[in-house]
Enzyme design. Structure first.
Site, PDB file in Angstrom:
ATOM      1  N   LYS A 113       2.337  13.701   2.225  1.00 35.59           N
ATOM      2  CA  LYS A 113       0.969  13.567   1.683  1.00 35.59           C
ATOM      3  C   LYS A 113      -0.077  14.013   2.708  1.00 35.59           C
ATOM      4  O   LYS A 113      -1.034  13.284   3.011  1.00 35.59           O
ATOM      5  CB  LYS A 113       0.690  12.138   1.216  1.00 35.59           C
ATOM      6  CG  LYS A 113       1.624  11.645   0.108  1.00 35.59           C
ATOM      7  CD  LYS A 113       1.237  10.259  -0.340  1.00 35.59           C
ATOM      8  CE  LYS A 113       2.142   9.742  -1.438  1.00 35.59           C
ATOM      9  NZ  LYS A 113       3.490   9.402  -0.945  1.00 35.59           N
ATOM     10  N   ARG A 118      13.500   1.707  -5.305  1.00 32.54           N
ATOM     11  CA  ARG A 118      14.031   0.346  -5.260  1.00 32.54           C
ATOM     12  C   ARG A 118      15.063   0.013  -6.332  1.00 32.54           C
ATOM     13  O   ARG A 118      16.041  -0.692  -6.034  1.00 32.54           O
ATOM     14  CB  ARG A 118      12.877  -0.662  -5.291  1.00 32.54           C
ATOM     15  CG  ARG A 118      12.303  -0.941  -3.925  1.00 32.54           C
ATOM     16  CD  ARG A 118      10.951  -1.603  -3.985  1.00 32.54           C
ATOM     17  NE  ARG A 118       9.922  -0.668  -4.443  1.00 32.54           N
ATOM     18  CZ  ARG A 118       8.631  -0.891  -4.336  1.00 32.54           C
ATOM     19  NH1 ARG A 118       8.191  -2.024  -3.825  1.00 32.54           N
ATOM     20  NH2 ARG A 118       7.756   0.004  -4.749  1.00 32.54           N
TER      21      ARG A 118
END
Length: 243
Positions: free
Chosen positions: A70, A214
């Protein structure tokens, strides 16, 4: 007898290695084995050997790598950073979707594809208000940021699954990639994500890749969790209309 199509990897699934360091990343990749062919390595692992892990997974294990940095800075600095990272010949690299950032990154990308971040999937309108971001509905802002980033030279964009269809409909999106984080299998905890969809919904809406973290790496059997997602990606529910 096991259907081989249920066990082979599919590049549409990118597993986020959001673990503390490279050793934990290698351990998770070993547990996932042939079920996963594409990994995301983010900023959180940068000081934990993330680049070394990216190189090892690519060079020694034949995996594809999405480096999620990013990047955001003045154009010259972004260009220099992208040029330095491009030498590793990784597959995807993220920068913020501001047109001048995208343009700078495109000048130095080599064979690495530049993906422009629109609005993080962990943010909603209240978060944008707190950050003094322009007023307007979040989906409309995402689509406009995507349009401008693609026009500036991005190879694709990062957006939530909820905006994928509108981005795919843009003329500027023809032949470009849409990569969707904020993807959660049905019944999975949302965690810090706010704009989410299932893997099948994301692909059906126009995404090329889904990023899942996750729900895979916290599962008792990560490979089994990944294969469950792969079955969903290959299901009729993931088929795009008119294809």
């Amino acid at each position: 007898m096991t259907d081989p199509t249920e066990t082979r990897a599919d590049d549409r699934l990118i597993v986020a290695l959001d673990v503390p360091n490279a050793l934990a990343g290698l351990d998770l990749a070993a547990r996932l084995g042939d079920a996963v062919s594409f990994y995301k390595i983010g900023l959180g692992m940068l000081t934990g050997g993330g680049l070394a892990l990216a190189n090892e997974l690519k060079a020694e294990h034949g995996k594809r790598i999405f480096l999620d940095m990013k990047l955001f800075d003045i154009g010259a600095t972004v260009e220099a950073a992208v040029r330095g990272l491009a030498q590793f010949e990784l597959d995807f690299l993220t920068v913020h979707g501001d047109p001048h950032i995208v343009d700078a990154a495109a000048q130095a990308k080599g064979d690495t594809k530049i993906l422009a971040v629109t609005i993080l999937t962990s943010l909603d309108r209240a978060d944008l208000d707190a950050a003094l971001i322009a007023p307007g509905d979040v989906p409309e802002l995402v689509v406009e940021r995507a349009r401008r980033a693609l026009a500036a030279g991005a190879d694709g964009v990062i957006a939530s699954p909820q905006e994928a269809a509108a981005i795919r409909a843009l003329p500027e999106a023809t032949g470009k990639l849409i990569v969707t984080p904020g993807v959660r299998p049905a019944g999975a905890a949302l965690g810090d994500q706010k704009r989410v969809a299932t893997p099948a919904e994301a692909i059906r809406a126009g995404a090329d890749h889904v990023v899942v973290g996750r729900p895979v790496w916290t599962a008792p059997d990560p490979a089994a969790a990944a294969r469950t997602i792969l079955r969903e990606l290959r299901s009729p529910q993931a088929t795009r209309p008119n294809t």
